[in-house]
Design an enzyme around this catalytic site. Structure first.
Site, PDB file in Angstrom:
ATOM      1  N   GLU A 223       1.276  -0.884   9.112  1.00 27.72           N
ATOM      2  CA  GLU A 223       0.637  -2.192   9.014  1.00 27.72           C
ATOM      3  C   GLU A 223      -0.068  -2.533  10.328  1.00 27.72           C
ATOM      4  OE1 GLU A 223       0.323  -3.470   6.239  1.00 27.72           O
ATOM      5  OE2 GLU A 223       2.185  -3.798   5.124  1.00 27.72           O
TER       6      GLU A 223
ATOM      7  N   ASP B 234       4.982   8.157   2.842  1.00 31.22           N
ATOM      8  CA  ASP B 234       5.874   7.005   3.014  1.00 31.22           C
ATOM      9  C   ASP B 234       6.780   6.817   1.809  1.00 31.22           C
ATOM     10  OD1 ASP B 234       3.835   6.256   1.297  1.00 31.22           O
ATOM     11  OD2 ASP B 234       2.930   4.819   2.663  1.00 31.22           O
TER      12      ASP B 234
ATOM     13  N   HIS C 169      -4.286  -0.899   6.499  1.00 32.50           N
ATOM     14  CA  HIS C 169      -3.136  -0.021   6.737  1.00 32.50           C
ATOM     15  C   HIS C 169      -3.346   1.369   6.142  1.00 32.50           C
ATOM     16  CE1 HIS C 169      -1.241  -1.522   2.777  1.00 32.50           C
ATOM     17  NE2 HIS C 169      -1.173  -0.218   2.663  1.00 32.50           N
TER      18      HIS C 169
ATOM     19  N   ASN D 237      -5.859  -4.529   4.201  1.00 27.00           N
ATOM     20  CA  ASN D 237      -5.711  -5.003   5.590  1.00 27.00           C
ATOM     21  C   ASN D 237      -5.851  -3.858   6.595  1.00 27.00           C
ATOM     22  OD1 ASN D 237      -3.344  -3.596   5.348  1.00 27.00           O
ATOM     23  ND2 ASN D 237      -1.968  -5.303   5.793  1.00 27.00           N
TER      24      ASN D 237
HETATM   25  C1  GLP Z   1      -0.093   1.634  -0.344  1.00 26.34           C
HETATM   26  C2  GLP Z   1       0.355   2.973   0.276  1.00 26.34           C
HETATM   27  C3  GLP Z   1      -0.746   3.595   1.075  1.00 26.34           C
HETATM   28  C4  GLP Z   1      -2.036   3.359   0.322  1.00 26.34           C
HETATM   29  C5  GLP Z   1      -2.393   1.894   0.413  1.00 26.34           C
HETATM   30  C6  GLP Z   1      -3.547   1.487  -0.479  1.00 26.34           C
HETATM   31  O1  GLP Z   1       0.843   0.641  -0.295  1.00 26.34           O
HETATM   32  N1  GLP Z   1       1.553   2.967   1.029  1.00 26.34           N
HETATM   33  O2  GLP Z   1      -0.503   4.965   1.296  1.00 26.34           O
HETATM   34  O3  GLP Z   1      -3.076   4.089   0.861  1.00 26.34           O
HETATM   35  O4  GLP Z   1      -1.249   1.095   0.228  1.00 26.34           O
HETATM   36  O5  GLP Z   1      -3.134   1.412  -1.809  1.00 26.34           O
HETATM   37  P1  GLP Z   1      -4.131   1.531  -3.025  1.00 26.34           P
HETATM   38  O6  GLP Z   1      -4.696   2.894  -2.972  1.00 26.34           O
HETATM   39  O7  GLP Z   1      -3.276   1.322  -4.241  1.00 26.34           O
HETATM   40  O8  GLP Z   1      -5.150   0.475  -2.844  1.00 26.34           O
END
Ligand code: GLP
EC number: 3.5.99.6
Length: 260
Positions: free
Chosen positions: A143, A67, A138, A136
Protein backbone atom coordinates in the site's frame (compact mmCIF):
# COMPACT_ATOMS: atom_id res chain seq x y z
CA UNK A 1 10.38 1.30 -18.93
CA UNK A 2 8.55 -0.06 -21.94
CA UNK A 3 4.95 1.13 -22.21
CA UNK A 4 2.72 -0.72 -24.66
CA UNK A 5 -0.69 0.83 -25.33
CA UNK A 6 -3.19 -1.46 -27.05
CA UNK A 7 -6.81 -1.06 -28.14
CA UNK A 8 -8.54 -3.29 -25.59
CA UNK A 9 -8.24 -5.88 -22.81
CA UNK A 10 -7.98 -8.82 -25.24
CA UNK A 11 -4.91 -7.24 -26.83
CA UNK A 12 -3.39 -6.67 -23.39
CA UNK A 13 -3.94 -10.35 -22.55
CA UNK A 14 -2.41 -11.52 -25.84
CA UNK A 15 0.72 -9.38 -25.67
CA UNK A 16 1.33 -10.11 -21.96
CA UNK A 17 0.86 -13.84 -22.66
CA UNK A 18 3.42 -13.52 -25.47
CA UNK A 19 5.97 -12.21 -22.96
CA UNK A 20 5.35 -15.05 -20.50
CA UNK A 21 5.35 -17.65 -23.28
CA UNK A 22 8.64 -16.30 -24.61
CA UNK A 23 10.28 -16.54 -21.18
CA UNK A 24 9.11 -20.16 -20.81
CA UNK A 25 10.16 -21.10 -24.33
CA UNK A 26 13.67 -19.92 -23.51
CA UNK A 27 13.60 -21.59 -20.11
CA UNK A 28 11.01 -24.36 -19.62
CA UNK A 29 11.71 -24.46 -15.87
CA UNK A 30 11.26 -20.69 -15.51
CA UNK A 31 10.04 -19.15 -12.26
CA UNK A 32 6.88 -17.08 -12.70
CA UNK A 33 5.56 -14.51 -10.27
CA UNK A 34 1.77 -14.55 -10.40
CA UNK A 35 -0.64 -11.84 -9.34
CA UNK A 36 -4.25 -12.17 -8.29
CA UNK A 37 -7.08 -9.67 -8.79
CA UNK A 38 -9.00 -9.04 -12.01
CA UNK A 39 -6.17 -7.53 -14.06
CA UNK A 40 -4.26 -10.71 -14.99
CA UNK A 41 -7.35 -12.92 -15.47
CA UNK A 42 -7.32 -12.41 -19.25
CA UNK A 43 -3.60 -13.21 -19.39
CA UNK A 44 -4.21 -16.51 -17.60
CA UNK A 45 -7.13 -17.30 -19.90
CA UNK A 46 -4.94 -16.67 -22.95
CA UNK A 47 -2.08 -18.77 -21.56
CA UNK A 48 -4.57 -21.55 -20.74
CA UNK A 49 -5.90 -21.42 -24.30
CA UNK A 50 -2.38 -21.91 -25.66
CA UNK A 51 -1.69 -24.75 -23.22
CA UNK A 52 -4.93 -26.50 -24.18
CA UNK A 53 -4.11 -26.04 -27.87
CA UNK A 54 -0.76 -27.70 -27.28
CA UNK A 55 1.19 -24.56 -28.23
CA UNK A 56 2.65 -23.98 -24.78
CA UNK A 57 3.86 -26.29 -22.02
CA UNK A 58 4.04 -24.79 -18.53
CA UNK A 59 4.42 -28.07 -16.65
CA UNK A 60 8.05 -27.39 -15.73
CA UNK A 61 7.37 -23.93 -14.36
CA UNK A 62 7.59 -22.88 -10.71
CA UNK A 63 5.22 -20.12 -9.56
CA UNK A 64 5.15 -17.74 -6.61
CA UNK A 65 2.09 -15.68 -5.74
CA UNK A 66 2.61 -12.09 -4.71
CA UNK A 67 0.45 -12.05 -1.62
CA UNK A 68 -2.17 -13.65 0.58
CA UNK A 69 -4.80 -12.53 3.05
CA UNK A 70 -4.13 -13.23 6.71
CA UNK A 71 -6.63 -15.19 8.74
CA UNK A 72 -9.11 -16.52 6.17
CA UNK A 73 -10.31 -20.00 7.11
CA UNK A 74 -8.63 -22.93 5.39
CA UNK A 75 -10.08 -23.45 1.92
CA UNK A 76 -11.88 -20.08 1.79
CA UNK A 77 -12.68 -19.62 -1.92
CA UNK A 78 -11.28 -16.06 -1.94
CA UNK A 79 -8.01 -16.89 -0.22
CA UNK A 80 -5.31 -16.31 -2.81
CA UNK A 81 -4.23 -19.93 -2.37
CA UNK A 82 -7.69 -20.93 -3.65
CA UNK A 83 -7.75 -18.24 -6.35
CA UNK A 84 -4.33 -19.23 -7.68
CA UNK A 85 -5.30 -22.92 -7.67
CA UNK A 86 -8.53 -22.14 -9.54
CA UNK A 87 -7.38 -19.46 -12.01
CA UNK A 88 -3.75 -20.35 -12.54
CA UNK A 89 -2.54 -23.80 -11.45
CA UNK A 90 -5.43 -25.76 -12.93
CA UNK A 91 -6.04 -23.96 -16.25
CA UNK A 92 -2.32 -23.49 -16.97
CA UNK A 93 -1.61 -27.11 -15.99
CA UNK A 94 1.14 -26.12 -13.58
CA UNK A 95 2.51 -28.73 -11.22
CA UNK A 96 0.71 -27.94 -7.91
CA UNK A 97 3.83 -28.97 -5.99
CA UNK A 98 5.69 -26.07 -7.63
CA UNK A 99 3.10 -23.38 -6.92
CA UNK A 100 3.73 -21.32 -3.80
CA UNK A 101 1.54 -18.84 -1.93
CA UNK A 102 2.52 -17.07 1.31
CA UNK A 103 1.03 -18.86 4.33
CA UNK A 104 -1.54 -16.41 5.67
CA UNK A 105 -2.70 -18.95 8.24
CA UNK A 106 0.71 -19.47 9.87
CA UNK A 107 0.86 -19.15 13.65
CA UNK A 108 4.14 -17.27 13.17
CA UNK A 109 3.56 -14.88 10.27
CA UNK A 110 7.02 -13.32 10.43
CA UNK A 111 8.59 -16.75 10.10
CA UNK A 112 6.23 -17.51 7.19
CA UNK A 113 7.32 -14.29 5.47
CA UNK A 114 10.99 -15.15 5.91
CA UNK A 115 10.40 -18.69 4.67
CA UNK A 116 8.71 -17.27 1.56
CA UNK A 117 11.70 -15.06 0.80
CA UNK A 118 13.98 -18.08 1.21
CA UNK A 119 11.82 -20.21 -1.07
CA UNK A 120 12.02 -17.59 -3.83
CA UNK A 121 15.79 -17.36 -3.42
CA UNK A 122 16.15 -21.17 -3.37
CA UNK A 123 14.20 -21.36 -6.64
CA UNK A 124 16.80 -19.04 -8.18
CA UNK A 125 14.67 -15.88 -8.13
CA UNK A 126 11.72 -14.92 -10.30
CA UNK A 127 12.21 -14.74 -14.08
CA UNK A 128 9.08 -12.76 -14.86
CA UNK A 129 6.72 -11.17 -12.37
CA UNK A 130 3.20 -10.46 -13.53
CA UNK A 131 1.63 -7.47 -11.76
CA UNK A 132 -1.64 -5.62 -11.58
CA UNK A 133 -1.98 -2.21 -10.00
CA UNK A 134 -4.54 -1.02 -7.48
CA UNK A 135 -6.46 2.22 -7.99
CA UNK A 136 -4.29 3.74 -5.24
CA UNK A 137 -1.11 2.59 -6.97
CA UNK A 138 -0.49 -0.51 -4.86
CA UNK A 139 1.32 -3.51 -6.31
CA UNK A 140 0.95 -6.84 -4.60
CA UNK A 141 -0.49 -5.58 -1.33
CA UNK A 142 2.19 -2.91 -0.94
CA UNK A 143 0.00 0.00 0.00
CA UNK A 144 1.07 3.66 -0.28
CA UNK A 145 4.14 4.47 1.88
CA UNK A 146 5.50 0.93 1.51
CA UNK A 147 9.28 1.07 1.46
CA UNK A 148 10.95 0.51 -1.90
CA UNK A 149 13.32 -1.78 -0.01
CA UNK A 150 10.59 -3.83 1.69
CA UNK A 151 10.59 -7.62 1.77
CA UNK A 152 7.78 -10.14 2.27
CA UNK A 153 5.97 -9.07 5.44
CA UNK A 154 2.67 -8.43 7.15
CA UNK A 155 0.78 -5.36 5.95
CA UNK A 156 -2.49 -3.71 6.88
CA UNK A 157 -4.81 -3.14 3.94
CA UNK A 158 -6.13 0.37 3.36
CA UNK A 159 -9.86 1.04 3.58
CA UNK A 160 -9.76 1.74 -0.18
CA UNK A 161 -8.27 -1.66 -1.04
CA UNK A 162 -10.68 -3.46 1.28
CA UNK A 163 -13.57 -1.64 -0.37
CA UNK A 164 -12.20 -2.46 -3.85
CA UNK A 165 -11.88 -6.15 -2.94
CA UNK A 166 -15.23 -6.36 -1.14
CA UNK A 167 -16.78 -7.46 -4.44
CA UNK A 168 -15.20 -10.89 -3.94
CA UNK A 169 -16.71 -11.35 -0.47
CA UNK A 170 -20.24 -11.67 0.89
CA UNK A 171 -19.84 -8.42 2.85
CA UNK A 172 -17.16 -5.69 3.12
CA UNK A 173 -16.51 -6.66 6.76
CA UNK A 174 -15.42 -10.10 5.60
CA UNK A 175 -12.38 -8.67 3.76
CA UNK A 176 -9.37 -9.34 6.00
CA UNK A 177 -7.54 -6.38 7.48
CA UNK A 178 -4.09 -7.93 7.17
CA UNK A 179 -2.09 -9.69 4.50
CA UNK A 180 1.31 -11.12 3.72
CA UNK A 181 2.84 -9.60 0.61
CA UNK A 182 6.12 -9.72 -1.22
CA UNK A 183 7.82 -6.40 -0.62
CA UNK A 184 8.68 -3.86 -3.29
CA UNK A 185 12.31 -4.85 -2.78
CA UNK A 186 11.37 -8.48 -3.40
CA UNK A 187 9.42 -7.58 -6.53
CA UNK A 188 12.22 -5.40 -7.88
CA UNK A 189 14.56 -8.43 -7.77
CA UNK A 190 12.51 -10.28 -10.39
CA UNK A 191 14.48 -10.34 -13.63
CA UNK A 192 11.55 -8.95 -15.56
CA UNK A 193 8.40 -7.09 -14.50
CA UNK A 194 5.19 -7.21 -16.52
CA UNK A 195 2.39 -4.94 -15.33
CA UNK A 196 -1.03 -5.12 -16.95
CA UNK A 197 -3.90 -2.67 -16.45
CA UNK A 198 -7.23 -2.21 -18.15
CA UNK A 199 -10.05 0.29 -17.82
CA UNK A 200 -10.42 3.93 -16.88
CA UNK A 201 -10.43 3.21 -13.14
CA UNK A 202 -6.69 2.48 -13.45
CA UNK A 203 -5.76 5.53 -15.57
CA UNK A 204 -4.59 7.71 -12.66
CA UNK A 205 -2.60 4.91 -11.03
CA UNK A 206 -0.93 3.99 -14.33
CA UNK A 207 -0.02 7.61 -15.03
CA UNK A 208 1.40 8.05 -11.52
CA UNK A 209 3.38 4.79 -11.71
CA UNK A 210 4.81 5.39 -15.19
CA UNK A 211 5.25 9.17 -15.37
CA UNK A 212 4.89 10.43 -11.82
CA UNK A 213 7.67 11.01 -9.34
CA UNK A 214 9.36 8.08 -7.67
CA UNK A 215 7.39 8.04 -4.44
CA UNK A 216 6.23 5.50 -1.89
CA UNK A 217 2.86 7.25 -2.11
CA UNK A 218 2.53 5.39 -5.42
CA UNK A 219 4.14 1.97 -4.87
CA UNK A 220 3.84 1.23 -8.59
CA UNK A 221 6.34 4.02 -9.29
CA UNK A 222 8.98 1.56 -7.99
CA UNK A 223 8.85 0.02 -11.47
CA UNK A 224 10.85 3.04 -12.66
CA UNK A 225 13.81 1.59 -10.76
CA UNK A 226 13.69 -1.73 -12.60
CA UNK A 227 15.98 -2.32 -15.60
CA UNK A 228 13.38 -4.39 -17.45
CA UNK A 229 9.83 -3.37 -16.72
CA UNK A 230 7.06 -3.62 -19.32
CA UNK A 231 3.67 -1.99 -18.78
CA UNK A 232 0.88 -3.26 -21.04
CA UNK A 233 -2.31 -1.20 -20.91
CA UNK A 234 -5.45 -0.68 -22.92
CA UNK A 235 -6.57 2.72 -24.21
CA UNK A 236 -8.75 3.41 -21.19
CA UNK A 237 -6.01 2.68 -18.66
CA UNK A 238 -3.55 4.75 -20.75
CA UNK A 239 -5.81 7.83 -20.79
CA UNK A 240 -3.76 9.75 -18.20
CA UNK A 241 -0.36 9.27 -19.87
CA UNK A 242 1.30 12.43 -21.17
CA UNK A 243 3.64 10.71 -23.62
CA UNK A 244 1.00 8.50 -25.19
CA UNK A 245 2.02 9.37 -28.74
CA UNK A 246 5.64 8.55 -27.99
CA UNK A 247 4.79 5.13 -26.55
CA UNK A 248 2.80 4.31 -29.66
CA UNK A 249 5.70 5.35 -31.92
CA UNK A 250 8.21 3.33 -29.91
CA UNK A 251 6.06 0.20 -30.02
CA UNK A 252 5.28 0.56 -33.73
CA UNK A 253 9.00 0.87 -34.44
CA UNK A 254 10.08 -1.94 -32.11
CA UNK A 255 12.60 -4.09 -33.96
CA UNK A 256 11.45 -7.64 -34.66
CA UNK A 257 14.47 -9.07 -32.83
CA UNK A 258 13.37 -7.28 -29.67
CA UNK A 259 9.85 -8.74 -29.59
CA UNK A 260 7.87 -9.73 -27.63
C1 GLP B 1 -5.30 -6.73 -5.41
C2 GLP B 1 -4.02 -7.59 -5.41
C3 GLP B 1 -2.99 -7.03 -6.33
C4 GLP B 1 -3.71 -6.52 -7.56
C5 GLP B 1 -4.49 -5.28 -7.19
C6 GLP B 1 -5.43 -4.80 -8.28
O1 GLP B 1 -5.87 -6.54 -4.18
N1 GLP B 1 -3.44 -7.88 -4.15
O2 GLP B 1 -2.01 -7.99 -6.65
O3 GLP B 1 -2.83 -6.19 -8.57
O4 GLP B 1 -5.13 -5.45 -5.95
O5 GLP B 1 -6.56 -5.62 -8.35
P1 GLP B 1 -7.45 -5.74 -9.64
O6 GLP B 1 -6.60 -6.34 -10.69
O7 GLP B 1 -8.57 -6.66 -9.25
O8 GLP B 1 -7.91 -4.38 -9.98
Amino acid sequence: MEVIVLPGPDDVARVAADVVADVVRRRPDAVLGVATGSSPVGVYAELARRVTAGDLDLSGVTAFALDEYVGLPDGHPESYAAVVARDVTGPLRLDPARVHVPDGRAADLEAAAEAYERAIADAGGIDVQLLGIGANGHVGFNEPTSSFGSRTRIKTLTARTRADNARFFASPEEVPLHCLTQGLGTILEARRLLLVAQGEAKADAVAAAVEGPLTSMCPGSALQLHPRATVVVDEAAAAGLTLLGHYREVYAAKPAWQRP
